[in-house]
Design an enzyme around this catalytic site. Structure first.
Site: not given
Length: 626
Positions: A36, A38
């Site tokens: 991922d 952020d």
């Protein structure tokens, strides 16, 4: 403890966490790591379109470089609803990504969902679309990927695709997301440490002891049950390779006794480790208990089975009978094993059986043991907590010098020649199997909930097949209702595998049929009671959605019967959640799975077989052999 005992203990612990620096010589667990963006790679700046605001998380560059150096491909999978909401442009987003690569190094693929939740796309996490697409970009399948993220959506997307999911919590991670995650790491460098440790742990090293191997032209094994089973009144059952091989194979180690003495599910998850042993052994004899016998008969790589109840393993043990132990010791001696590898669960001790094996004259014994083994073990292996049971066993085989051969993968598999076709009347493949019961009451779906799930599935248009044991016929009839097909009491484990192999998905608790589904490559909606850790006992390397309260009071108690009134860990599940889970897995009403990558590709890969297992191909997701 005396100092001489400490030193001996340390010498016998030489294989603890063995292989941390080994390079994999056979099939590895993972080809790629997906991350991922952020909160995982960089600090979370909401709707960031400014490259100057990019701040990598602590230790990210060094951790990613370790993955690259290990040969793992890297991809980023990220939800960016700011595009749909107009908070930044695609060009601004790409500038942010360029800045991330400048600071953290190159990534092999970027997969971005530009949609908002209301658009109900198939790519926005927790949907598995991004994970499947990234795996395809990287030339692999999801179950050979591990996904690292900071919220529950990341883990759900990974599991629904069939990938491993690692949660690295941040202040925005909810406690229930942490409780539900199968694998939690405190930060990104720690997640990378464990990825590389697990990858290395299943790579075989040199045998830990001198070995003798069969020479070319060695006398063929006969497959005579009395030659491997000990007592002629209780011979071993010959299965698999012994009946099919006919000649000895040059360069293989001799007869290896493998042990897994508890339930069918326990035996099934040990399958990859047993196949690894079979790839390097001339003959594999399996000692199992009566509860695991039906599963042992389905495992590739097993030549013969010795069935005997072990009172220190059995959940309802009788007293230890000295005569029975003498009989067992005689049977073990008659196997003539050159080595024994004792596979146990994380809460079991191998030492009582190791003592009997010493008395039986087995010269080399390997096992996982936290307790000091004295002279009972030649290889004492240790595994950290939280490792999936299949990998735990595979790491022991690797420490003993056995690894999966080229063409095999660390997944659960069954012998297709031992799995019959499903019974007439099921119709074409694509139905949903609901298995509400369990031999352990605390893990069973509450009957009233199972009935409601059955009604909801049929009302939603799913073709419902309900399975269970003869003792559960009243339950399965109620769950099937007037429109489902009730197979309660009509299937043994092999027949159940035939039914499951043609299913689009299985709805099941933490019980043996969940592992059958994993071995068939069939997605699972897991009604998982948290009495045991999901990361160790959840369906292995198959698309899965977990339902239930992971933080319930019964968590990690290993309770066989629910002591909490109302069975709240499962009773709070709404049937609509099961329908939503099926849709997340790509299982539409009235049809087969819609995905062409991920589970389908994985199942196709499982048809590949290599030399050691000529007794039948693996069962594919469509139920036939390849």
């Amino acid at each position: 403890m005396r100092q001489d005992q400490v030193e001996l203990d340390q010498r016998r612990s030489a294989q603890v966490f063995a292989g941390a620096d080994r390079v994999a010589s056979g099939p590895a667990l993972f080809d790629a790591v997906l991350l991922d963006r952020d909160g995982t790679l960089v600090e979370d700046v909401p709707y960031n379109g400014d490259p100057e605001k990019v701040r990598p998380v602590a230790g990210a560059r060094a951790a990613l470089d370790r993955l690259r150096a290990a040969g793992l491909r890297l991809g980023v999978v990220t939800n960016q609803s700011g595009l749909a909401r107009g908070f930044f442009t695609r060009a601004q987003m790409e500038a942010v990504h360029a800045r991330i690569e400048l600071l953290l190094g190159p990534f092999d693929t970027w997969r971005v969902c530009p949609h908002d939740d209301e658009e109900a796309c198939g790519c926005r996490k927790p949907a598995p679309g991004l994970v499947r697409a990234a795996a395809s970009d990287l030339g692999t399948v999801p179950d050979r990927c591990v996904m690292v993220g900071d919220i529950g959506r990341d883990v759900t997307a990974a599991l629904a695709a069939g990938a491993a999911g690692v949660l690295v919590p941040t202040p925005v991670t909810r406690p229930e997301e942490i409780a539900a995650a199968p694998w939690v790491a405190p930060d990104l460098p720690a997640a990378v440490d464990e990825i590389l440790r697990r990858q290395a742990a299943v790579a075989p090293g040199d045998p830990p002891w001198p070995i003798s191997v069969s020479a070319p032209g060695a006398v063929a094994l006969t497959g005579d049950p009395t030659a491997v089973g000990g007592s002629r009144s209780e011979p071993a059952t010959v299965v698999g390779r012994a009946a099919a091989t006919g000649t000895a194979t040059a360069g293989r180690r001799g007869t290896v006794l493998v042990v897994r003495a508890d339930s069918a599910g326990d035996v099934l998850v040990t399958g990859p480790a047993i196949r690894a042993v079979a790839a390097g052994a001339e003959r594999v004899v399996m000692l199992c208990g009566p509860r695991g016998r039906s599963a042992a008969e389905l495992l590739p790589g097993v030549d013969a089975i010795v069935e005997h109840r072990l009172p220190w393993i059995d959940p309802a043990p009788g007293p230890v009978d000295p005569r029975d132990m003498h009989t067992l010791t005689a049977r073990l001696a008659a196997v003539g094993a050159d080595e024994a590898i004792l596979f146990t669960s994380f809460h079991q001790s191998p030492l009582p059986l190791a003592l009997l094996l010493r008395v039986a004259g087995v010269p080399r014994i390997a096992a996982i043991s936290d307790d000091y083994p004295g002279s009972l073990l030649d290889l004492r292996h240790r595994v950290p907590v939280g490792v999936p049971e299949a990998e735990r066993a595979l790491s022991l085989a690797a420490a003993a010098g056995y690894g999966l051969p080229a063409g095999d993968q660390p997944v659960l598999r069954l012998r297709a020649d031992a799995v019959p076709r499903p019974p007439a009347g099921l119709g074409p493949p694509g139905y949903v199997v609901l298995h509400p019961g369990s031999s352990v009451p605390s893990r069973a779906c509450p009957p009233e909930l199972a009935v409601r799930i059955g009604r909801t599935l049929t009302d939603a248009g799913y073709r419902l097949v309900v399975t269970g044991t003869p003792q559960e016929r009243e339950l399965t009839a109620a769950v099937a209702g007037p429109t489902g097909l009730d197979l309660g009491g009509r299937t043994g484990l092999a027949e159940l595998a035939g039914v499951i192999a043609d299913a689009a998905a299985v709805v099941v608790g933490n019980t043996g049929p969940a592992h059958v589904a994993a071995a068939c490559g069939v997605p699972v909606v897991s009604l998982f009671a948290p009495t045991v850790p999901f990361g160790q006992w959840g369906p292995y390397r198959v698309p899965t959605v977990r339902l239930g309260d992971a933080a319930a009071a019964c968590r990690d108690t290993r309770a066989a019967s629910c002591s909490v009134p109302g069975h709240p860990c499962l009773a709070a599940i709404e049937p609509a959640e099961v329908v939503a889970a099926l849709r997340l897995l790509g299982v539409p009403a009235g049809g087969t799975r819609t995905t062409t990558t991920g589970p389908a590709a994985t199942a196709a890969a499982r048809t590949t077989r290599s030399g050691p297992y000529p007794a039948g191909a693996a069962v594919t997701a469509t139920g036939r052999s390849g």
